[in-house]
Each structure stands twice: as C-alpha cells, then as structure tokens.
Motif scaffolding. Sequence first.
Motif, PDB file in Angstrom:
ATOM      1  N   ARG A 170       0.821  -1.218   0.000  1.00 24.58           N
ATOM      2  CA  ARG A 170       0.000   0.000   0.000  1.00 24.58           C
ATOM      3  C   ARG A 170       0.847   1.257   0.000  1.00 24.58           C
ATOM      4  O   ARG A 170       0.444   2.294  -0.542  1.00 24.58           O
ATOM      5  N   LYS A 171       2.018   1.192   0.616  1.00 25.99           N
ATOM      6  CA  LYS A 171       2.910   2.355   0.595  1.00 25.99           C
ATOM      7  C   LYS A 171       3.742   2.395  -0.689  1.00 25.99           C
ATOM      8  O   LYS A 171       4.529   3.324  -0.885  1.00 25.99           O
ATOM      9  N   GLN A 172       3.628   1.375  -1.536  1.00 24.66           N
ATOM     10  CA  GLN A 172       4.430   1.264  -2.765  1.00 24.66           C
ATOM     11  C   GLN A 172       5.915   1.478  -2.467  1.00 24.66           C
ATOM     12  O   GLN A 172       6.597   2.217  -3.159  1.00 24.66           O
ATOM     13  N   ASP A 173       6.388   0.804  -1.412  1.00 19.74           N
ATOM     14  CA  ASP A 173       7.763   0.956  -0.944  1.00 19.74           C
ATOM     15  C   ASP A 173       8.567  -0.263  -1.388  1.00 19.74           C
ATOM     16  O   ASP A 173       8.433  -1.359  -0.847  1.00 19.74           O
ATOM     17  N   THR A 174       9.420  -0.067  -2.406  1.00 14.12           N
ATOM     18  CA  THR A 174      10.137  -1.187  -3.006  1.00 14.12           C
ATOM     19  C   THR A 174      11.033  -1.912  -1.999  1.00 14.12           C
ATOM     20  O   THR A 174      11.089  -3.142  -1.983  1.00 14.12           O
TER      21      THR A 174
ATOM     22  N   ILE B  54      -6.693  -5.193   3.383  1.00 11.50           N
ATOM     23  CA  ILE B  54      -6.637  -5.278   1.920  1.00 11.50           C
ATOM     24  C   ILE B  54      -5.220  -5.025   1.421  1.00 11.50           C
ATOM     25  O   ILE B  54      -4.637  -3.981   1.686  1.00 11.50           O
ATOM     26  N   ASN B  55      -4.677  -5.977   0.701  1.00 14.17           N
ATOM     27  CA  ASN B  55      -3.320  -5.884   0.153  1.00 14.17           C
ATOM     28  C   ASN B  55      -2.264  -5.640   1.227  1.00 14.17           C
ATOM     29  O   ASN B  55      -1.167  -5.172   0.930  1.00 14.17           O
ATOM     30  N   ALA B  56      -2.608  -5.915   2.485  1.00 14.45           N
ATOM     31  CA  ALA B  56      -1.666  -5.668   3.579  1.00 14.45           C
ATOM     32  C   ALA B  56      -1.432  -6.911   4.423  1.00 14.45           C
ATOM     33  O   ALA B  56      -0.710  -6.859   5.409  1.00 14.45           O
TER      34      ALA B  56
ATOM     35  N   GLU C  87      -5.976   1.834  -6.787  1.00  7.69           N
ATOM     36  CA  GLU C  87      -4.639   1.528  -7.310  1.00  7.69           C
ATOM     37  C   GLU C  87      -4.487   0.029  -7.567  1.00  7.69           C
ATOM     38  O   GLU C  87      -3.386  -0.520  -7.514  1.00  7.69           O
ATOM     39  N   VAL C  88      -5.584  -0.643  -7.847  1.00 11.36           N
ATOM     40  CA  VAL C  88      -5.598  -2.108  -7.907  1.00 11.36           C
ATOM     41  C   VAL C  88      -4.556  -2.680  -8.871  1.00 11.36           C
ATOM     42  O   VAL C  88      -3.919  -3.698  -8.577  1.00 11.36           O
ATOM     43  N   ASP C  89      -4.335  -2.028 -10.005  1.00 12.09           N
ATOM     44  CA  ASP C  89      -3.399  -2.570 -10.994  1.00 12.09           C
ATOM     45  C   ASP C  89      -1.996  -2.710 -10.406  1.00 12.09           C
ATOM     46  O   ASP C  89      -1.358  -3.755 -10.514  1.00 12.09           O
ATOM     47  N   THR C  90      -1.514  -1.640  -9.788  1.00  5.17           N
ATOM     48  CA  THR C  90      -0.184  -1.664  -9.178  1.00  5.17           C
ATOM     49  C   THR C  90      -0.120  -2.603  -7.984  1.00  5.17           C
ATOM     50  O   THR C  90       0.822  -3.388  -7.838  1.00  5.17           O
ATOM     51  N   PHE C  91      -1.113  -2.518  -7.118  1.00  2.17           N
ATOM     52  CA  PHE C  91      -1.098  -3.327  -5.893  1.00  2.17           C
ATOM     53  C   PHE C  91      -1.019  -4.825  -6.221  1.00  2.17           C
ATOM     54  O   PHE C  91      -0.228  -5.565  -5.643  1.00  2.17           O
ATOM     55  N   ILE C  92      -1.860  -5.272  -7.151  1.00  2.00           N
ATOM     56  CA  ILE C  92      -1.909  -6.708  -7.443  1.00  2.00           C
ATOM     57  C   ILE C  92      -0.607  -7.150  -8.101  1.00  2.00           C
ATOM     58  O   ILE C  92      -0.063  -8.210  -7.783  1.00  2.00           O
TER      59      ILE C  92
ATOM     60  N   TYR D 247      14.963   2.879 -11.055  1.00  2.00           N
ATOM     61  CA  TYR D 247      14.163   4.082 -11.247  1.00  2.00           C
ATOM     62  C   TYR D 247      13.205   3.918 -12.418  1.00  2.00           C
ATOM     63  O   TYR D 247      12.228   4.612 -12.532  1.00  2.00           O
ATOM     64  N   SER D 248      13.556   3.002 -13.307  1.00  2.00           N
ATOM     65  CA  SER D 248      12.668   2.768 -14.438  1.00  2.00           C
ATOM     66  C   SER D 248      11.494   1.932 -13.955  1.00  2.00           C
ATOM     67  O   SER D 248      11.675   0.845 -13.418  1.00  2.00           O
ATOM     68  N   ARG D 249      10.304   2.476 -14.125  1.00  2.00           N
ATOM     69  CA  ARG D 249       9.112   1.800 -13.584  1.00  2.00           C
ATOM     70  C   ARG D 249       8.775   0.527 -14.331  1.00  2.00           C
ATOM     71  O   ARG D 249       8.671   0.518 -15.530  1.00  2.00           O
TER      72      ARG D 249
END
Lengths: 363, 363, 363, 363
Positions: B75-79, B197-199, B329-334, D361-363
């Motif tokens: 959810r934080k989109q933290d790589t 959800i997603n977490a 943001e379902v596309d990225t999360f999944i 950095y490239s998504r």
Amino acid sequence: MKQEKGYSVRTDLALEAHEMNVKNDPSSSDSDGVEVLEKEVHDIKTTYVTVDQAGAERIGKKAGHYITLESQAIRKQDTELQVNLAKVVSGQLRKVLSDSGIKESDRCLIVGLGNHLVTPDALGPLVTEKVLVTSHLFELQPETVQEGYRPVSAVTPGVMGLTGIETSDMVHGIIEETKPDFVIVIDALASRSINRINATIQLSDTGIHPGSGVGNKRKEISKETYGIPVISIGVPTVVDAVTITSDTIDYVLKHFGREWKEKDSPSQALSPALNPFERKTLTEEDHPTDEQSQAVLGMFGQLEEAEKKQLIKEVLTPLGHNLMVTPKEVDTFINDMAHVIASGINGALHPGVEDGEAQSYSR
Amino acid sequence: MKQEKGYSVRTDLALEAHEMNVKNDPSSSDSDGVEVLEKEVHDIKTTYVTVDQAGAERIGKKAGHYITLESQAIRKQDTELQVNLAKVVSGQLRKVLSDSGIKESDRCLIVGLGNHLVTPDALGPLVTEKVLVTSHLFELQPETVQEGYRPVSAVTPGVMGLTGIETSDMVHGIIEETKPDFVIVIDALASRSINRINATIQLSDTGIHPGSGVGNKRKEISKETYGIPVISIGVPTVVDAVTITSDTIDYVLKHFGREWKEKDSPSQALSPALNPFERKTLTEEDHPTDEQSQAVLGMFGQLEEAEKKQLIKEVLTPLGHNLMVTPKEVDTFINDMAHVIASGINGALHPGVEDGEAQSYSR
Amino acid sequence: MKQEKGYSVRTDLALEAHEMNVKNDPSSSDSDGVEVLEKEVHDIKTTYVTVDQAGAERIGKKAGHYITLESQAIRKQDTELQVNLAKVVSGQLRKVLSDSGIKESDRCLIVGLGNHLVTPDALGPLVTEKVLVTSHLFELQPETVQEGYRPVSAVTPGVMGLTGIETSDMVHGIIEETKPDFVIVIDALASRSINRINATIQLSDTGIHPGSGVGNKRKEISKETYGIPVISIGVPTVVDAVTITSDTIDYVLKHFGREWKEKDSPSQALSPALNPFERKTLTEEDHPTDEQSQAVLGMFGQLEEAEKKQLIKEVLTPLGHNLMVTPKEVDTFINDMAHVIASGINGALHPGVEDGEAQSYSR
Amino acid sequence: MKQEKGYSVRTDLALEAHEMNVKNDPSSSDSDGVEVLEKEVHDIKTTYVTVDQAGAERIGKKAGHYITLESQAIRKQDTELQVNLAKVVSGQLRKVLSDSGIKESDRCLIVGLGNHLVTPDALGPLVTEKVLVTSHLFELQPETVQEGYRPVSAVTPGVMGLTGIETSDMVHGIIEETKPDFVIVIDALASRSINRINATIQLSDTGIHPGSGVGNKRKEISKETYGIPVISIGVPTVVDAVTITSDTIDYVLKHFGREWKEKDSPSQALSPALNPFERKTLTEEDHPTDEQSQAVLGMFGQLEEAEKKQLIKEVLTPLGHNLMVTPKEVDTFINDMAHVIASGINGALHPGVEDGEAQSYSR
C-alpha cells in the motif's frame, strides 16, 4: 458553509450539488437560480439542471447547463441497455452542441483525461481510443471524406504524475496549435454517493476542473480558459470509504424511518420489499425524525451530512484507511462505459453515423 | 452461533476468526485449542496461529497451522519494504514446508486460482506467470538442472464462469496426471476488514476453499481431497461495503473511547496522535463502555459486530449497493503483491536461489 | 524423401502437404489416396481434402478430413468479410461435427493451446476467453439453460515453458476428470508460406500435435490418445525468414516466367497486371522452364524447394538470423481472428445461437 | 541515384547510409565528409559517425553526430547484458547532451513517438511510461527535489491515425506552451537489415522525421523546426519481406564466397565455423566475384542491392505479400528495450541517479 472548514462535500455533479443545497436549506427552491427538469425513458433517467448566476453562488457550481443520465446498464452488464444508453448520450450531446451554437461543420477536439495505467481512471484515454477520428482525412485526403462527417481530433494528455506537465497547459498548447472550434473533454470523477459509481453520466457546457475532486490545484478546462466552447462528459468511477460509510448510515436511518412509517400504514402488504423482483429504493422522505435518529444512531444520527463525513474522515485518515475504492468488476465496467460514451460521441458528431451503427464505429 | 442465521462473519484468515472468537467470548483463551504467537521485525508483523481440533470447533477454522504476515509494503508502494517482505514470505514458507514433512527434492505443483480478466482476482494467475518453473527441465534436459533446484510446475485453472469446470475438479485431474508430491495454491480473498486489503498474507497447511468467501458451493482444495500436502497462500484484495461501514463505525467508537480515556490521563502529551510522522492506530482497548457507545451511536452502537453487519447487509443488499470494492490503485497493488509472493515462493522452493536474487528470478 | 535429411518442409496444413507432393511428383493424382474439392463463395475459398491410408503415407499427413478456408478478411481488417468468415467457419465446423458422429447434446471441451503472453501464439487462449461456456450451468442451474444449447467447457492449458507440464498430459488429466464427449482444440501454427499468415483456417478431424512445427517432442492431441473425437482448428500466424526468402524467390521466378510467356502472347493487353484495382496472383503455371530459371537465378534457381530451403537455413541459422516473425499488426490480427473463430464455434455448437447473433455471443 | 526511381534504400541509421554509400562507391572515404570511429566493449559495439555538409549530400543523412550501439542483449533475453547496455546508453547520451551544449540544469521534454496499441510501434510510449518525471515537482513542491535532478517532462503524442493531428504539430504546441530547453525523442524504426531488429540503438543530435521510413509526408522533429536541441533515440523494430529476402540472398552469396576462399586457404582448420560456441558472422569481404555470383544466382546475383530490392518489391507488392514483420517475441523484446532506454535516459539526465540504480528508477 460549515463544511468549508471540514469535509468537502463538493461534488462534480450539479444535480448532487443542488440536492445537497435543498437538503441543507429546504426553503430554497428552483426559482432561486436552479431549474430542474426530469424524465425517465427505458430505464434511463434524464435530469436537466440549469444554473444561473444566483444559483451558481447558492450551489457552488458554475452557471450553465447540466444533463445527468442515470442507468444501471453498465453495472447490470446488460448489452441491450448499453446500446440504448449510447443512443441517449448521442441525442443529449447533440442537443448540448446545438444549444452551445456549434455548427455541423465545426471542428472538434476530443480530450480524454485520466491515467491509462490506473483502470478506474482510464475512462478518458479509452474513449479517445474508441472514437472516430477524421481531421487528418479532411487535411490529407479530403476526397475520401463522405457527407455527414466533420473534422474530429482526439488526444490523451495523460496525468501530471506521468507527464510532469499541468494537464490544462498541455491541452492549451494543442488547442493553440490546431485551432479546433470546440472541445469535448471526458473524465472519470470521484463520486459523492455509492449509488452513482458507473451508473451516472453528466454532460455539461461548463467544462471541467481536472483533479478538482481530490484537492489538487490543477487549472480549469473551460470556455473561460480556452475561448472556445468546452463540453464535458463526466462519469463517477471511484468513491472513498468516508462516503461509503456515510451513505450506508444514511440508508440505515431511512430504513428505520420507513419501517416506523409502515408500521402505522395499512399499505404495508403492498410494500415493494415484498416483491423480490423489484429493487428497493429509499428516498429522502424515508428519513426518520430527529428523535428517531438519535435513538437509532445516538449523537452520530443527529449530525448534518457534512459534519458526519468530517468526523468519519478525521477518524479514518490518520489510520490510513480512507481508501479510494472502485467496484471489483472495474475492468469490464470501465471498458463498457468507454464504449457507450464513444458510441454516443460518434453519433452526435457525425450525422453520417446512423444511431444503429454508432456502436460498430466505436473500436 | 448467532451470525449463522445472518451476516456470515466467516473469514478466510484464522487470525481474524480467533480474534472474533475472543471478542465474543472474552473468557476463552489460547489454552482452549488455539495457540497464538506474535513477533514484529522490520515493520512486518508475523503471527503464528495453531489450531487443534477443539480450537477448530470454537473458531470455525480447520485444525492446522496459520502464519499471518502484516505489512504496509504494497500500500505504501515501498520497493525496499517489498524486498524484505518477499524474504519473510520465503523464510516462513520454508518453515511450513519443513513442518509439513516436505523434503528438498519433493516435486511441487503451484496452482494460481482466480480470474486473470478481473484485476483484483488476478493475483493467483499473475503469481504462476512469475514463478520459476523447472519440471520440464528435469524431465527433458536433466543435465541442464543445477544443484539446489527441485521440479516445480505451475498451472492457472481459471474460474468456473470462464471454464465451465469446477476448479477443484480441474486441479484434481492435473494432480492425478502429473503426480506432484505437494501443492502450493495462491488465491485472492475477500477481506473482513478494511485494513487488511493488500496488507496481509496468510500461509497455511490447511488448503483452501475456492470461492468459499462468497457463498459458492465449490469444493475444497486440501490434503483431505487430494491426498498430498496442500499449502495455501491467501491475500485479501477486496472488501464489501458492509465491512467498510462496520469497520468505520467501529473506528469511530474507538476514537471516542480513546478520547474519553485520554481526557483523564496525564500521558496525553505523549500521545502518538501528536506525532505527525507516526500513523495512528486504534486497539481493542480503545473501545468505549456500553453507555458511551449508546451515547455516541444509539441502538446501533450496542449491537454485536455480527448483528451490526447483518443489519447493514439487510439494508444495502436490496438497494443493490453492497458493492464488492478494491482500492483504486488495484493494478499496481496486485502486480506488486504477485511479485512479492512469486519471489518468496522461488526462494523457499529452490535453495539454489539466493534470498537476494529471488526478486530477479520473478519474471 | 530428400527433405528428411534437410529442411523440414513439413506443414500443419494438409492442403499444402498435398500441393507439395503433387509438385514433387506431378504423376501423382487424387486417385492415389488424396481427394480434393474446391469452392469459392464471397471471397472465401473452401478446399476439402480427404486423405485415406495410402494418401497419408504419400503426403505425410494423418488420414482424415481437412477443410481449409482462405480469406483476406483479417489482413484487410474488413469487418463485413469477418462476419461472413465466422458464418462459414460455423457451417463447416457443424459439418465436421456431424461427419464425426457427434450428436447435438454431446458435451464439448474446448482447448485453447498457446502462450497468452506471446501475442502471435495467443490465439487459442483468446478464443477460450471469447466462447460461450455452459457446462457449469447444466450442472448447477439446469433450469436456467434454454433449448438449443449443449454443455461446453473451455480450458487454456498454457505452454510447457510456463507450466513445466507436457500440454497433452494436462489436457489428458482434465479429460479424465471431466469426461467430455469430444474436444475442439485451437492452435496458432507456423506457416510454410507467406501468403497464408492470418489468411487461412484449417478445420480437421485428425487432432493436432502441439509444437510439432518447431521440432519439439510434445505428444499428440487426438482421438488416438484420448479415445474421443478431437476436432482441430489451426491458423498460421508466424513464418520464418527461410520461408519468406524461399517464397519470394519463387515469386520472382514465376514473375519472369509469366513475363516471358506474355511476351509471346497476344493477350498481354488484357493482363491483370494492367488493372490497378485487381490484386495480381501468380500460379504454378507461371513457373519458367529450367533454362530460364538458371538464367535468372543460376544454380539456386534449379534447386528443389526443399533443397533451396535447406540451403537458406544452413546459411541463416548459424548467423542467428532465421527469425520467426509475425506481421506488425499482430495485436489486431490475432484479436480479430479469435473473434471470428469464437463466433464460428458458438454458432456450430449451439443451434440456439442464430448465425446472425453468433458475433455478439463472442465476448 | 538509381534507387531514387525504385526501391528506397533510405535508412534511418546514418551508419547504414554510410555503409551503403561506401559499397556503391568504394572510392569514397571518410575524408569526404563522413567520419567513422568504432569501439567494442563488453559485447556492445559503439560506432561514432560524424557527418558534415558534404557528407550529408553524399549519404543522404543530415549533418550531425550519430552514435550507433549494437548488442544482442535484447534478442538473447540476457538481463545482465541489458543492464550493461543501459549504462552504455546512459554514458553516450550524456556525451551527446554535453556536446550539444546542454547544461545540467536545463529542462528536458521527452517525447515517446508511436502507437501504444501496435506492440512493435509502442517503444516510445513505453519509454515515456518508464522514465523519471520531475517537472511538476520542481514547479509545485520544489522543496522535495534533491540535488542532482533536473526538470523532466514526458509526453506521448500518439499517431495521426488515432489523433487526427500531425505529430510534429502536437509536439510543437506542447513545446510552445511548456518551453523546455531541449527535447529527447524516442521512436521505433523500420530496419533496412534483418540483423538490426531490436539489436541496434541510434542516438543522434539531428532529430527525426516521424513516419519518414514509410513514405508519409509527416513533418520533421528537429532543432530546425523547434529552435531547441532535439536528441533522437531510434531502434529498428520491424522489417519488410523485401529486406529479409534481399539480406538473405546476400548472405547466401557471401556464404559461397567464403566457402570458395576457404577451399584455397590452409587456415580452414581454424575457421570459426568449427567452434560451435561462436556465432558465425559474414563480412563484406566474403562476397564472391561477379562470375561466382552469376554462377550461384544468375542474373539476380549481379544486381546492385537497390536494383535487387526494387525487383523484389515489384514482384511482392502487387501480390499483397510485402508484409512489414516483427519477431514473434515482440512483446518481450519491446518491453525490455523500453526498460533499457528509460534506464539509460534516467542515468543521463539526473546525476543523482547512480548508474547502478538507474534500472530501479525505471518503472
């Protein structure tokens, strides 16, 4: 207004803005600058809202014309209803164009706002993919263009997070370069109400404010900024958890309100709830009295809508739980809605496209 | 149980089932057949729940081992957090395999449940696309397989609406034909709680019931049905409007409960709420007294969770508004979650895949 | 056969195998075990090839019935032609089913072979997404199924590189478990000829050999292996550089052959080449004499097709340049072809689906 | 030039244009206005071509600097080589920027040309999706931008068939509105040679001509048209059947040429062809003598390249068989190439992005 300091009950839909205004101040009426007309044909409810300068100040929407179409065609995944809805979009859009003084040969630029990588925000880009584009034919092969078509271009400016450029600036640059006579702009909106997601289409001659629904300071896309008519088509595709909760609590209150009323009513036997094939609806009239609201929902039940939302927001946001959500079937819903709108636009812009064929012109 | 007649508070997560049980019957404890252990490392909370036969009856989950990982990495989109999460998935999955008596050379079949055309349900198919598949190499080019790898196959059986075939039957046919030693099955779940959800990722040695969350009579995918160990990996990706509302109302109550307590407490100055960088959390202990609940939320505030959900469901469903929703943001999360799980599986199944490299093996 | 030691001129299309045979041995004729019938309606050429045991040995294709449809509907992106093509697929498939002794109520399993992640190989998976699936309705809600429909399931087994499992084994497991009465299998083929790509559909009652075209030792999918009728639908979607070159050189030879003939012919004035609206075609009769061939193309011009291909392959392969290629418009072509085939299958399997509506049943 | 009346041997790659020129007129040399420098590091061959006004007239390419990178990283699907390739792109692009007088703080507009719906033409749009965009941060939240970054925007103008607007006009409008200091434009090219597809990247300071390769009268995107430096990045992703055939025939000739030479050579034992791990290459020196060419390929073998292509084109085009094709693996190739180029751009534009991190950095 109280809510200005708190939860923004701002809505992109003039119909909702008007309804909220009437709710908050029941003494206000159409004569105060907002005129409302309704009709319902084939399961599609059409509402015409006309806002003058006085009305604009009262409901917080720009003066102009707003047409709201309500239909369950997308959510029911009913192809036949969708074909009908496309025809209604076409007819109403034709009326908006004509009322805006746009001629049959005027050159159109279609602008699909939104992020094609985020499905619920991809409505605009999907519509631009599907509409019939003809400008280059008029320019390069005019002999191939039949009667009944006009020059139409279509662009997908993207979103600032992907482009780094203010969307309205990008559109302005393209308009300056290509000089269209009018603009149609399509955008996915945040809904203020759970029942409108993918079920409402608003046409308007007032343009739109990209991202305005989520507090961004983006600039307006309108006749004022570009100097040519800007017709907007907006569809609510997402809703936040605050709204879902507030709406639901409201439905709970009305549910009890109706139950209490029906207890005293001999007509209960004919209540729609007993007919399993008819979808129940609850209306403003089902709201219980203040005393009843307090009994059911305590202090909470007595808050104004804006106060209620503000409170819920204050609780959910620091927890990280005020999610913006979209229905699980988002892929199908957005694709179908894009098809309906593209078909509607094709039919409205090109008399040469017969209503019955508008669908197949949509790619 | 009361709720059996009403809103199913059934959950796919054993941890939640246990918490609900404790909440409803505070006298029950771990000694009654459910053992719970927690630890938190690097922002990832890991909970081990062991359910014996007695516990199974009490909480309504199969006897077995359940490991729940909670993290905001997606959810934080933290790589960076996602890389860590994948390593924890890998380590915990390795433990489950070992505890289930699975040997390093045992042959694995990975089954990605769900519908690849419905983004929030596409987690399973995306994971099978991304895992390292080796069975055919062992069969056809054994000389190319290095030490530290085992035979792994991966299938995507689809959903009954697209195939016409009961998913568990299709998997059974494939198992009968290919004779793996154990199965890992991945599925997207309906969440019982907005904050999961997603977490949350649940690993378990009890298998899963496809579609069980939504009332379908599909068959079980487990050791009982197939005769070989079935390890399941489940992630909540959708939630319904009933749950969002119920959760939110609960947060509102706790919010007031905490405020009341803090008023009487000298420690208010150190309250987390004052630190803007720390996300606020509310716990069971923040719940107000019954009197307070009634004051805030009236009759509604005094309902049990199941009753509350049942009531909300009765109101929303006939209106057609009990939508199943997923974050915008379902596309990225999944996609990110599938990458985390595939990396975790690769690391757990193949000692030859170093933890640090598991990510790049995921396609 | 010479070519056995060299470039495999093996083809998945019986019509081509027959043509090659006739070319190599002009004395052979239909009476030697291969019967050929042709008709052309509305720009669609249909060829019926019946191969008996003697013919099978001669042309290297299994004994059985083969129907080849040739149309430019996809390559010309002509929607109307595509609707017609779908109707022809439907009619011919109905005939194959009936000739195979399949009854109207027999249960069908549709198998879409190929890799959904590789667009030119995604035809099978796309068709299974688009066909009308009904088995689960017959099983779970038989009361909802109208007259004129049969039970149909559809699966997408994937490719061995993604699953680790031999495709024919996976299909076998599913057949054993679900017991269909017959199978329809769809696959993208490698073409032996540049003019067939996305322009030819072969229906056959002989089943198919997945990956056979590219030298893999995968197992057959046929009545012999499964014990029930297996109808195959194959479409060439890729071609290698060897074939493109060889075909082109052949066209160059024929071009000169025709020019030489026309020089001596008074009819040159009516040559199709002079009509710019008619696409030129070259036939076997345009081939020049051996002397002419040598003059134009030297030693190369005198090689047999198989020798020529073998030589080109020996040169290109070590250079890494024998690419397998697909037309640039692959995304559109594959999607349109899948739509045509799915519509054709729907119309053939369900009498309840009117020809005119088969298109809209395809998702 | 002969070819002007026939098959255009025009190429988007200056290196090819130069090679063709040398081949046609072996007396010409670098001193005549074209300077060529080569180096090869880690399997990546880098060629610097500098064209002055005299050279421009001779080879038909604009005066300026061209850097050609040749690598099999994409076609071999070798991740490590791709990381290296991205670093080389980054380094060379940094050099081009610096040579063009572009300062570290200059504002960049990235333009991804092409059609995102046609996979082999989607390279530009995919790169713009993947690059690091910062302009909006500099404008709206300058305090969040760290040292080592510059303002970068990225747009995807689409293709005229989808937008109805001349691409160069759309870009001009956006430049006029947003006033960048320089432009980087990415485009997929048609290849003149089978071995360059997805294996060559050309950087240049001369801008590009969208669609020029296929005879469209689109306008230039260059410093001349926009008044600011335009750096172009081009990758050949498609090739036509004429080129495949012509290239292959050329390889056949060289193959025989080398065989003849080796027969007379004592070094045959050390021939690379005997080393199975080394890919064979053929060079211009392998070309046979004219007599040999005639023996092998008759009249055809004696044609100039342009004449040969012209003849093949005259034969294939009326048959509808001069397909523009792309490798079967187009989905993977284009995605990987976009990742390499986006990483290279990120590293070149932002000193703050370490080479090692440019990938992530490239998504």
